[in-house]
Write an enzyme that holds these catalytic residues in place. Structure first.
Site, PDB file in Angstrom:
ATOM      1  N   THR A   1       0.863  -1.198   0.000  1.00  0.00           N
ATOM      2  CA  THR A   1       0.000   0.000   0.000  1.00  0.00           C
ATOM      3  C   THR A   1       0.885   1.229   0.000  1.00  0.00           C
ATOM      4  OG1 THR A   1      -1.894  -0.950   1.098  1.00  0.00           O
ATOM      5  CG2 THR A   1      -1.530   1.384   1.468  1.00  0.00           C
TER       6      THR A   1
ATOM      7  N   VAL B   1     -13.814  -0.678   4.239  1.00  0.00           N
ATOM      8  CA  VAL B   1     -12.906   0.423   3.911  1.00  0.00           C
ATOM      9  C   VAL B   1     -11.869   0.521   5.017  1.00  0.00           C
ATOM     10  CG1 VAL B   1     -12.756   2.940   3.695  1.00  0.00           C
ATOM     11  CG2 VAL B   1     -14.624   1.710   2.573  1.00  0.00           C
TER      12      VAL B   1
ATOM     13  N   ASP C   1      -8.034   2.432   6.483  1.00  0.00           N
ATOM     14  CA  ASP C   1      -7.571   3.772   6.876  1.00  0.00           C
ATOM     15  C   ASP C   1      -7.096   4.610   5.686  1.00  0.00           C
ATOM     16  OD1 ASP C   1      -5.493   1.864   6.548  1.00  0.00           O
ATOM     17  OD2 ASP C   1      -4.088   3.276   7.455  1.00  0.00           O
TER      18      ASP C   1
ATOM     19  N   GLY D   1      -0.541  -0.718   6.964  1.00  0.00           N
ATOM     20  CA  GLY D   1      -0.764  -1.801   7.915  1.00  0.00           C
ATOM     21  C   GLY D   1      -2.243  -1.991   8.187  1.00  0.00           C
TER      22      GLY D   1
HETATM   23  C1  SD4 Z   1      -5.872  -1.104   4.826  1.00  0.00           C
HETATM   24  N1  SD4 Z   1      -3.922   0.130   5.505  1.00  0.00           N
HETATM   25  O1  SD4 Z   1      -6.722  -1.231   3.938  1.00  0.00           O
HETATM   26  C2  SD4 Z   1      -4.479  -0.659   4.428  1.00  0.00           C
HETATM   27  C3  SD4 Z   1      -3.650  -1.827   4.091  1.00  0.00           C
HETATM   28  C4  SD4 Z   1      -2.194  -1.521   3.996  1.00  0.00           C
HETATM   29  O2  SD4 Z   1      -0.075  -2.075   3.377  1.00  0.00           O
HETATM   30  O3  SD4 Z   1      -1.695  -0.531   4.390  1.00  0.00           O
HETATM   31  N2  SD4 Z   1      -1.391  -2.352   3.466  1.00  0.00           N
HETATM   32  O4  SD4 Z   1      -6.107  -1.360   5.993  1.00  0.00           O
END
Ligand code: SD4
Length: 333
Positions: free
Chosen positions: A193, A222, A224, A245
């Site tokens: 991400t 959905v 963050d 994360g």
């Molecule tokens: C989420 N924060 O949809 C995102 C996933 C992510 O590296 O950051 N992946 O929760």
């Protein structure tokens, strides 16, 4: 004495470590928030900071945008567009892992140096959700559009329907269906991400964050990444932050906003990221079971990075180099 030095002196005097909470301590001492510029020096050579190793080409794209006269907002958009266009990335754009019903749904947001923000959530079949988020910001009276509404808006703005389906992510989904267990895997499942913070040659800040979200999420979930103050926050007077994360933990703690507010109250970018990870620890008894990483930049071009677990990396383009670095972490497993 600067407020920042007062803050450091106060924390030494009380013997409370950073883990106890920069903001908690400042509010306790002062009774109310005190705005202190962490550093009045403004960095003006351009800087791009982004999540994970995949940030390297995104940083390059952002830098090119700056060299061709773009401002921080253009840098942020063009930077993450590069990642979105890479269909081999399994956590950003149309190549991303699908939800548990087999559909890839995209979340993105963008924020400029004046405090304007745009976001799209649960968007399907559009290659560049971050650019749609920018149009939401620039062309509508709203901040967020979701699902079908976001899709129709994208079409009306000239973004083409894209029916690309990634064979690799569909294969992974079919494999996942055999057990159908929803279990985020630290640093592995979601390692790409992209959250990107750009500072242009005026010293202005902007940012963008874009993702296909957690693999095999519930349909409609959905994270963050498209939430202003969650996966991204920019305050041009102070600094900017982004996260990657487990989105639920970031949302519950208003993560990126918290990082920027900590900087507003005198914390360095590094201290601010540590503060936000401490907050997640405080609010989640199971914090060892998931990963969250934060990145931050202040107006002086200082950066911070901190995660729960080792393994979080970031890409920094600054003063002529574009390199991947390992973030420090709360745990040392
Ligand atoms: C989420 N924060 O949809 C995102 C996933 C992510 O590296 O950051 N992946 O929760």
């Amino acid at each position: 004495m600067t407020n920042r030095r007062k803050f450091l002196k106060a924390s030494a005097f009380t013997g409370i470590g950073l883990g106890a909470g920069v903001l908690t301590r400042l509010f306790a001492q002062n009774g109310s928030a005190v705005r202190t510029a962490p550093n009045s020096e403004v960095f003006k050579s351009g800087l791009v900071l982004s999540t994970w190793d995949a940030g390297i080409p995104a940083n390059e794209a952002a830098w090119k945008a700056m060299e061709s006269g773009g401002n921080a907002l253009d840098m942020a958009e063009k930077g993450v567009n590069d990642t979105e266009a890479n269909f081999s990335n399994l956590t950003v754009g149309l190549g991303g892992f699908p939800d548990r019903d087999g559909h890839t749904t995209l979340d993105a947001c963008i924020m400029d140096s004046t405090g304007n923000a745009g976001s799209v959530m649960f968007l399907e079949h559009i290659k560049h959700p971050a650019s749609v988020a920018r149009r939401v910001m620039e062309k509508t009276p709203h901040v967020i559009l979701v699902g079908e509404g976001a899709y129709q808006f994208a079409l009306s703005e000239g973004f083409p329907h894209d029916s690309y389906v990634s064979e690799e992510s569909q294969k992974a989904w079919k494999e996942w269906l055999k057990t159908s267990q929803y279990k985020p895997i630290i640093n592995i499942e979601n390692h790409d991400t992209i959250g990107l913070i750009a500072m242009d040659t005026q010293g202005d800040l902007a940012g963008a964050c874009t993702t296909s979200g957690m693999a095999f999420k519930m349909r409609g979930r959905v994270g963050d990444s498209p939430i202003i103050g969650g996966g991204l926050y920019v305050d041009n007077e102070v600094g900017a932050a982004t996260s990657s994360g487990l989105g639920e933990a970031v949302i519950r703690t208003c993560g990126s906003f918290l990082v920027v507010e900590a900087m507003r109250h005198g914390a360095s970018p590094q201290e601010a990221c540590e503060e936000a990870i401490q907050r997640i620890k405080m609010k989640h008894t199971n914090y060892k079971d998931f990963q969250v990483g934060y990145l931050a930049v202040n107006k002086a071009g200082e950066i911070g990075a901190y995660a729960i677990h080792p393994g979080f990396t970031y890409s920094l383009h600054k003063l002529g180099t574009n390199k991947v670095y390992k973030s420090a972490s709360l745990l040392d497993n």
